[in-house]
Write an enzyme that holds these catalytic residues in place. Structure first.
Site, PDB file in Angstrom:
ATOM      1  N   ARG A  31       0.789  -1.224   0.000  1.00 47.77           N
ATOM      2  CA  ARG A  31       0.000   0.000   0.000  1.00 47.77           C
ATOM      3  C   ARG A  31       0.827   1.283   0.000  1.00 47.77           C
ATOM      4  O   ARG A  31       0.639   2.138  -0.838  1.00 47.77           O
ATOM      5  CB  ARG A  31      -0.930   0.005   1.223  1.00 47.77           C
ATOM      6  CG  ARG A  31      -1.993   1.082   1.154  1.00 47.77           C
ATOM      7  CD  ARG A  31      -2.846   1.140   2.407  1.00 47.77           C
ATOM      8  NE  ARG A  31      -3.459  -0.128   2.736  1.00 47.77           N
ATOM      9  CZ  ARG A  31      -4.180  -0.332   3.837  1.00 47.77           C
ATOM     10  NH1 ARG A  31      -4.336   0.645   4.708  1.00 47.77           N
ATOM     11  NH2 ARG A  31      -4.717  -1.510   4.084  1.00 47.77           N
ATOM     12  N   HIS A  77      -8.283  -3.585  -7.621  1.00 48.08           N
ATOM     13  CA  HIS A  77      -8.017  -2.876  -6.349  1.00 48.08           C
ATOM     14  C   HIS A  77      -9.238  -2.957  -5.426  1.00 48.08           C
ATOM     15  O   HIS A  77     -10.133  -2.104  -5.479  1.00 48.08           O
ATOM     16  CB  HIS A  77      -7.664  -1.413  -6.645  1.00 48.08           C
ATOM     17  CG  HIS A  77      -6.982  -0.708  -5.513  1.00 48.08           C
ATOM     18  ND1 HIS A  77      -5.698  -1.015  -5.118  1.00 48.08           N
ATOM     19  CD2 HIS A  77      -7.391   0.294  -4.688  1.00 48.08           C
ATOM     20  CE1 HIS A  77      -5.352  -0.236  -4.107  1.00 48.08           C
ATOM     21  NE2 HIS A  77      -6.373   0.573  -3.826  1.00 48.08           N
ATOM     22  N   TYR A 121     -18.657  13.363 -12.964  1.00 50.92           N
ATOM     23  CA  TYR A 121     -18.635  14.561 -13.801  1.00 50.92           C
ATOM     24  C   TYR A 121     -17.351  14.696 -14.615  1.00 50.92           C
ATOM     25  O   TYR A 121     -17.331  15.388 -15.630  1.00 50.92           O
ATOM     26  CB  TYR A 121     -18.781  15.821 -12.937  1.00 50.92           C
ATOM     27  CG  TYR A 121     -20.079  15.880 -12.170  1.00 50.92           C
ATOM     28  CD1 TYR A 121     -21.305  15.854 -12.843  1.00 50.92           C
ATOM     29  CD2 TYR A 121     -20.076  15.950 -10.788  1.00 50.92           C
ATOM     30  CE1 TYR A 121     -22.498  15.899 -12.131  1.00 50.92           C
ATOM     31  CE2 TYR A 121     -21.272  15.996 -10.065  1.00 50.92           C
ATOM     32  CZ  TYR A 121     -22.480  15.968 -10.743  1.00 50.92           C
ATOM     33  OH  TYR A 121     -23.654  16.003 -10.049  1.00 50.92           O
TER      34      TYR A 121
END
Length: 842
Positions: A31, A77, A121
């Site tokens: 990570r 993921h 968006y």
């Protein structure tokens, strides 16, 4: 408890330790820390690979960010969508990454800390540079591993052509460690990497000639270089950043500080807000208004000043109290073979080059295998085209494709792959043109196979390929530095502003010193009239003269055993005929102390030099001490104790040696001792030393010490009643340290006690001073060499019970001799100053 279950008792402390270590290693490896090879954490790698999977390349239409995030989450993921979207957003922000990897369309946030629009968006696609990081993934260049549910394969590392860890940096907080790597300029990194490939033994200091410092996406100024140097050399350091500002007159009588660039990772809106608070609190005065006039053309923050404000003073306060100056704490920790390691600049380049070498090797192996497979098929097709009638008849006579394949294999000794290709061959390949194409393709493949095998056999060729690809990357994406470098005030050393030119240092017997440009001691041709020498006070004369450079050091030793330092460029400058300045006024020497010795030292920071050189000191009571030059390499304004002087004793001489010279000491009683320097062990700076020679009586004392190398030099001794002589060094046998010595002059009432010992050559002069103040100068070559135990000859006639007070070996100024000759007389000026300046002072 259910059937078949049982309770196992374990120590909770051991279980907690084990579970926490497993958790921390998972965070570190999976990570938080980047891989040293491609510079990516798993989430970055998965986002880019997922985008390639979706086909959102730089030359394709944008895709909704939500679509990309969903794909990455579903396939690779298994974490929250915000972690993937935040990663993608950061890779699209030109103020976050030096070379953005994602091309975003829509609101992706701002340098003011504004949040990006929701992923439904915005739209995204890969940048061209990211495609070069994914290039050759389909050629088995890297290892793949199963994804979280074993349904798909994902790359464990990307075969990147770009040294991404260096050019884009990385940041992450793991368990018990963190990483914070600054970005760098791609052009510089490529040039540094190529320099490393050309010379694997290159030093970090040499790499820094190519990779000068970090290069931040927001530009700004790197203030001070020590932190950069430390980070490059050790992997840890503190890089200070300052915003770029200028002072403008905005209207008549009113000035403003205009900030065009701010430090990396500084929130512009927060910086302005906190500055306004400091102005209101009165901690920063002189500012009447703050405005943000930034637009799409660039950044412009205006600090309007009051009429009486001094712009530079206000600017320095902004640097001191606000985020206009901040620091980047470099902590280069990355995963190397799955383990976290601290890396310096050379380590990071080394691991990238090793990775690229493996990628090029595996790609070449893949291409070779594919080429050989295709050549194998072409061999079969060519056999078929050469025997086309028989092949057609054989296929037509077969009941099934399998039977046809078996007949072809049996008839033409083909492989199963070749037979399959012939059976599936189209009719158009039977035309003459197509047959020619087959042969041409086969010939090309044979050449390609030979070339690929040559690449695999020669590491130098593989390295050339890496360099060629790096140069292509530089040409495509390389740009100018954005962050300029400025030395901070405490790093601006005066020697950086002074050229390291050769100069002549001259010191008179009375302690007057000056520095003169070497070109004043010009070479004269035969017959020149010479030049006037240095002016001195009455009864003073030039005693020490040597060539040095402006950056050298002068070590000054006093009779109380103290050492003082002076940089050569700090010595007052004076013309050749000037008398100089009193040395007593230039150093913090005590009133009742006096200067005894000078040593010209090349460098006090060169580790090898200061550890290979020694300082030998002797006192009047026969004590000798040897110390490494290293002990005197840390200058202090008020000097240091160079030797522990015992009561009733004082320092007599100090010499610089190489550790293997011979030492000679002479006594007032007429004895002298010669022993190897190696007989004196080196000791600490504050030590008093050891016995060098045994005195003949309580009234006896050492009158001189010389250091000789070889037996070419002569030893000159002078007695108080004006007798002296020259002897060969070889006349003095080598003994052990601490002995009584051997006779050097036959001391009688007529000769008087020994007063001085010097090592001389025919080119030297002697200056003899009597207690009544009379001085006489004579050439050493006027004294013939004679035996060690003789009485010597009269070197000066003394009157009225006068005695010799001091003897000094001085530089023979041939210019001065020539000037004293009659005009028109033929003067031999060949022995010019330049030919004599190289002698170290004695």
């Amino acid at each position: 408890m259910a059937e078949g279950e049982k309770i196992i008792k374990i120590n909770i402390e051991d279980e907690m330790k084990s579970a926490y270590i497993d958790y921390s290693m998972s965070v570190i490896v999976s990570r938080a820390l980047p891989d040293v090879r491609d510079g990516f954490k798993p989430v970055h790698r998965r986002v880019l690979y997922g985008m390639q999977d979706l086909g959102v390349f730089s030359n394709r239409p944008y895709k909704k960010s939500a679509r990309i995030v969903g794909d990455v989450l579903g396939k690779y993921h298994p974490h929250g969508d915000s972690s993937v979207y935040d990663t993608m957003v950061r890779m699209a922000q030109p103020w976050s990454l030096r070379y953005p990897l994602v091309d975003g369309q829509g609101n992706f946030g701002s340098v003011d800390g504004d949040s990006p629009a929701a992923m439904r968006y915005t739209e995204s696609r890969l940048q061209k540079i990211a495609e070069d990081m994914l290039a050759d993934l389909d050629k088995e260049t890297v290892d793949f591993a199963p994804n979280f549910d074993d349904s798909l394969q994902e790359p464990t590392v990307l075969p990147t052509k770009i040294p991404n860890l260096l050019v884009n940096g990385a940041a992450g907080i793991a368990v018990g460690m963190a990483t914070n790597m600054p970005p760098h300029n791609l052009t510089e990194v490529v040039e540094g990497t190529i320099a490393y490939i050309d010379n694997r033994d290159i030093e970090i200091e040499e790499l820094m000639q190519y990779i000068k410092a970090p290069d931040f996406p927001t530009g700004a100024t790197i203030y001070g270089y020590e932190g950069v140097k430390e980070a490059f050399e050790t992997g840890r350091g503190r890089v200070v950043m300052r915003g770029k500002a200028s002072i403008e007159e905005i209207r008549e009588g009113r000035e403003a500080i205009i900030v065009h660039e701010i430090p990396y990772q500084v929130n512009k809106a927060d910086m302005i807000k906190k500055t306004a608070e400091l102005v209101n609190e009165g901690r920063i005065d002189g500012i009447s208004d703050i405005r943000d006039e930034s637009d799409r053309k660039g950044m412009r923050i205006v600090y309007e000043l009051k009429r009486d404000a001094i712009p530079n003073v206000v600017l320095n306060k902004l640097y001191k109290y606000t985020y206009l100056q901040t620091s980047f704490s470099v902590n280069n920790i990355a995963l190397v073979n799955g383990k976290p390691e601290m890396l310096n600049l050379k380590d990071m380049i080394h691991h990238f080059v090793e990775h690229r070498h493996e990628v090029v090797t595996r790609r070449t192996q893949y291409e070779l295998r594919k080429a050989e497979e295709r050549a194998h098929i072409l061999e079969g097709l060519i056999i078929a085209s050469d025997n086309i009638d028989e092949v057609i008849a054989l296929i037509r006579g077969s009941k099934s494709p399998e039977e046809a394949r078996e007949k072809l294999i049996a008839r033409f000794e083909l492989s199963d792959i070749q037979a399959r290709a012939i059976v599936e061959m189209r009719l158009r390949q039977l035309t003459g043109l197509e047959q020619d194409k087959l042969r041409a393709e086969y010939d090309e493949l044979i050449e390609k196979i030979a070339d690929l095998k040559d690449i695999l056999a020669n590491e130098s060729r593989r390295m050339d390929i890496i360099k060629t690809e790096l140069i292509e990357v530089k040409e495509k994406y390389g740009d100018e530095r954005r962050s300029n470098i400025e030395y901070s005030a405490n790093e601006m050393k005066i020697e950086d502003l002074i050229p390291n030119e050769e100069v002549v240092i001259s010191i008179s017997h009375a302690g007057y010193i000056k520095r003169t440009a070497l070109n004043e001691y010009r070479v004269q041709s035969r017959g020149g009239v010479g030049a006037k020498g240095a002016a001195t006070r009455d009864k003073d004369f030039l005693e020490h003269l040597f060539v040095s450079t402006n950056h050298n050091w002068l070590l000054i030793f006093t009779e109380k055993g103290k050492c003082f330092w002076m940089r050569i460029f700090e010595v007052p400058e004076g013309a050749k005929n000037a008398k100089g300045r009193a040395l007593q006024n230039l150093i913090n020497i005590e009133q009742d102390d006096s200067i005894k010795a000078f040593i010209n030292v090349a460098d006090l920071k060169d580790e090898e030099y200061i550890k290979d050189k020694y300082i030998i000191m002797c006192t009047k009571k026969g004590v000798i001490k040897k110390t490494k030059l290293d002990a005197y390499s840390r200058p202090r304004t008020n000097g240091i104790n160079a030797i522990g002087i015992r009561e009733g004793d004082e320092l007599l001489e100090a010499k610089l040696t190489n550790g293997s010279m011979e030492i000679m000491m002479a006594l007032k009683s007429g004895k002298a001792i010669r022993f190897n320097e190696e007989k004196v062990r080196f000791m600490g700076r504050t030590a008093s030393g050891v016995r060098g020679v045994t005195l003949a009586s309580a009234k006896d004392e050492v009158v001189g010490m010389i250091c000789v190398e070889g037996e070419d030099a002569n030893v000159l001794v002078v007695s108080s009643n004006g007798y002296g002589k020259r002897s060969e060094v070889a006349d003095y046998r080598v003994t052990n340290r601490g002995g009584k010595g051997v006779k050097t002059i036959n001391v009688t009432d007529k000769t008087g006690e020994l007063i001085a010992m010097k090592n001389v050559t025919d080119d030297d002069d002697l200056m003899i001073i009597t207690k009544n103040g009379i001085t006489i100068r004579m050439h050493v070559d006027e004294l013939r060499v004679m035996g060690r135990a003789t009485q010597g000859v009269k070197v000066i006639t003394l009157r009225n019970s006068d005695e010799i007070a001091a003897v000094a070996k001085v530089y023979r100024d041939r210019d001065e001799e020539a000037a004293e000759g009659e005009e028109g007389e033929t003067n031999d000026a060949e022995g010019t100053a330049d030919n004599n300046l190289g002698n170290e002072e004695e």
